[in-house]
Design a protein around this motif. Structure first.
Motif, PDB file in Angstrom:
ATOM      1  N   ALA A  16       0.833  -1.201   0.000  1.00  0.00           N
ATOM      2  CA  ALA A  16       0.000   0.000   0.000  1.00  0.00           C
ATOM      3  C   ALA A  16       0.868   1.251   0.000  1.00  0.00           C
ATOM      4  O   ALA A  16       0.572   2.237  -0.701  1.00  0.00           O
ATOM      5  CB  ALA A  16      -0.934  -0.003   1.206  1.00  0.00           C
ATOM      6  N   PHE A  17       1.955   1.228   0.779  1.00  0.00           N
ATOM      7  CA  PHE A  17       2.862   2.374   0.797  1.00  0.00           C
ATOM      8  C   PHE A  17       3.487   2.581  -0.576  1.00  0.00           C
ATOM      9  O   PHE A  17       3.553   3.713  -1.077  1.00  0.00           O
ATOM     10  CB  PHE A  17       3.952   2.177   1.849  1.00  0.00           C
ATOM     11  N   MET A  18       3.973   1.512  -1.193  1.00  0.00           N
ATOM     12  CA  MET A  18       4.600   1.647  -2.508  1.00  0.00           C
ATOM     13  C   MET A  18       3.623   2.211  -3.533  1.00  0.00           C
ATOM     14  O   MET A  18       3.978   3.055  -4.354  1.00  0.00           O
ATOM     15  CB  MET A  18       5.147   0.287  -2.973  1.00  0.00           C
ATOM     16  N   ARG A  19       2.387   1.750  -3.487  1.00  0.00           N
ATOM     17  CA  ARG A  19       1.399   2.283  -4.441  1.00  0.00           C
ATOM     18  C   ARG A  19       1.103   3.751  -4.172  1.00  0.00           C
ATOM     19  O   ARG A  19       0.750   4.490  -5.099  1.00  0.00           O
ATOM     20  CB  ARG A  19       0.115   1.456  -4.391  1.00  0.00           C
ATOM     21  N   SER A  20       1.248   4.192  -2.919  1.00  0.00           N
ATOM     22  CA  SER A  20       0.948   5.585  -2.598  1.00  0.00           C
ATOM     23  C   SER A  20       2.014   6.547  -3.104  1.00  0.00           C
ATOM     24  O   SER A  20       1.735   7.741  -3.283  1.00  0.00           O
ATOM     25  CB  SER A  20       0.781   5.746  -1.083  1.00  0.00           C
ATOM     26  N   VAL A  21       3.237   6.059  -3.323  1.00  0.00           N
ATOM     27  CA  VAL A  21       4.319   6.942  -3.754  1.00  0.00           C
ATOM     28  C   VAL A  21       4.806   6.637  -5.170  1.00  0.00           C
ATOM     29  O   VAL A  21       5.669   7.363  -5.685  1.00  0.00           O
ATOM     30  CB  VAL A  21       5.509   6.878  -2.779  1.00  0.00           C
ATOM     31  N   GLY A  22       4.282   5.578  -5.797  1.00  0.00           N
ATOM     32  CA  GLY A  22       4.762   5.210  -7.118  1.00  0.00           C
ATOM     33  C   GLY A  22       3.651   4.834  -8.067  1.00  0.00           C
ATOM     34  O   GLY A  22       2.465   4.871  -7.732  1.00  0.00           O
ATOM     35  N   ARG A  23       4.053   4.486  -9.264  1.00  0.00           N
ATOM     36  CA  ARG A  23       3.149   4.058 -10.325  1.00  0.00           C
ATOM     37  C   ARG A  23       3.663   2.737 -10.874  1.00  0.00           C
ATOM     38  O   ARG A  23       4.789   2.329 -10.605  1.00  0.00           O
ATOM     39  CB  ARG A  23       3.081   5.113 -11.433  1.00  0.00           C
TER      40      ARG A  23
END
Length: 306
Positions: free
Chosen positions: A56-63
């Motif tokens: 979830a964190f990775m999706r919040s800062v990346g694409r």
């Protein structure tokens, strides 16, 4: 399908939206679409320790995108993380053995490179993905060492008389962003803000000026320490030590570029050992992280973001 020049300097054309995987197809879908549990199942299948919250964190800062079949099962992923308008990193490249053996890693990377055209790109390649990244024009720059283990007795590290080590406060945020920008030469403000929202931090202050910081956040089997930014090894150690001491008995991880630095030696004293190495690679221009100027990044936030 994507075409690649020999030597890997260019990747031209838009990859196909679908990819034949033996007797069925997978489709390139936005990484925001699948359920977190589907992403978790993918990373678990290859032995990665990411939790659903880490995804979830990775999706919040990346694409990025996933390779998804008609039943909703995810067979692969790749993400990219924009820093400003001209730079970025690629990470979270995961393929099931079946997808990989059919060339799915190249297909996923083709999509990522098509989406990031015009950006200077960096990544950290595992042993499994290193040859693929070399074929796409990424050049080796160095090694990053992943230390992990249960944290044992933590040696005490005192602050020098002229400095104070204390908990990071909200009023320190502008200084943290400025230190990160000076150390990396990249605009990572959005990433730093996201990290600060879920991290505990320590800062070192001299003359009312923040000169070093370290962050710690939940990750995988326990916690991860990083990023750590400081002007010297000594100051990096001073902001790391209190965070490490607070996690005695927990499982910890830290990613650093050295096995001989004071940070690396301290990690070993606390019970952490090198369990994996990855290769720092760049495309079009070198990473600025290892220029040797101060402040310096002594530990990564993650392999995916640097």
């Amino acid at each position: 399908m994507v075409s690649i020049t020999t030597g890997g300097d260019q990747l031209s054309g838009q990859p196909d939206a679908t990819f034949r995987l033996d007797d069925f197809k997978v489709t390139a879908r936005d990484i925001a679409e699948p359920d977190l549990n589907a992403l978790l199942a993918l990373s678990v299948s290859v032995g990665w320790s990411h939790r659903a919250a880490d995804w979830a964190f990775m999706r919040s800062v990346g694409r990025g995108l996933v390779a998804m079949d008609e039943s909703g099962r995810v067979h692969g992923s790749v993400m990219w993380f924009p820093f400003g308008v001209a730079r970025g990193t690629i990470g979270m490249l995961i393929t099931t053995p079946r997808l990989q053996s059919n060339g799915g890693g190249l297909w996923l990377m083709g999509h990522a490179l098509a989406q990031t055209q015009g950006r200077m790109l960096g990544l950290h390649a595992t042993r499994q993905s290193h040859r693929l990244c070399r074929s796409l024009g990424f050049r080796d720059e160095g090694t990053v060492y992943q230390y992990q283990g249960h944290i044992g007795a933590v040696p005490y590290v005192a602050a020098p008389p002229e400095a104070q080590v204390r908990e990071l406060a909200e009023t320190d945020l502008p200084a943290i962003r400025a230190i990160d920008r000076a150390a990396t030469e990249w605009d990572r403000g959005l990433l730093i803000d996201a990290l600060l929202a879920q991290s505990r931090g320590m800062v070192l202050v001299r003359g009312e000026r923040v000169e070093a910081y370290a962050l710690m956040r939940p990750f995988g089997r326990g916690v991860v320490f990083g990023p750590i930014m400081a002007d010297s090894d000594d100051d990096a150690l001073r902001v790391l030590a209190p965070l490490m001491a607070a996690q005695t008995g927990s499982y910890g991880r830290i990613d650093t570029e050295s096995v001989t630095s004071r940070i690396a030696d301290f990690a070993r004293q606390c019970g952490l050992e090198v369990v994996e190495t990855v290769t720092r690679m760049s495309r079009d221009e070198p990473w600025p992280f290892s220029t040797g100027h101060a402040p310096t990044q002594f530990a990564l936030a993650s392999h995916a973001t640097g």
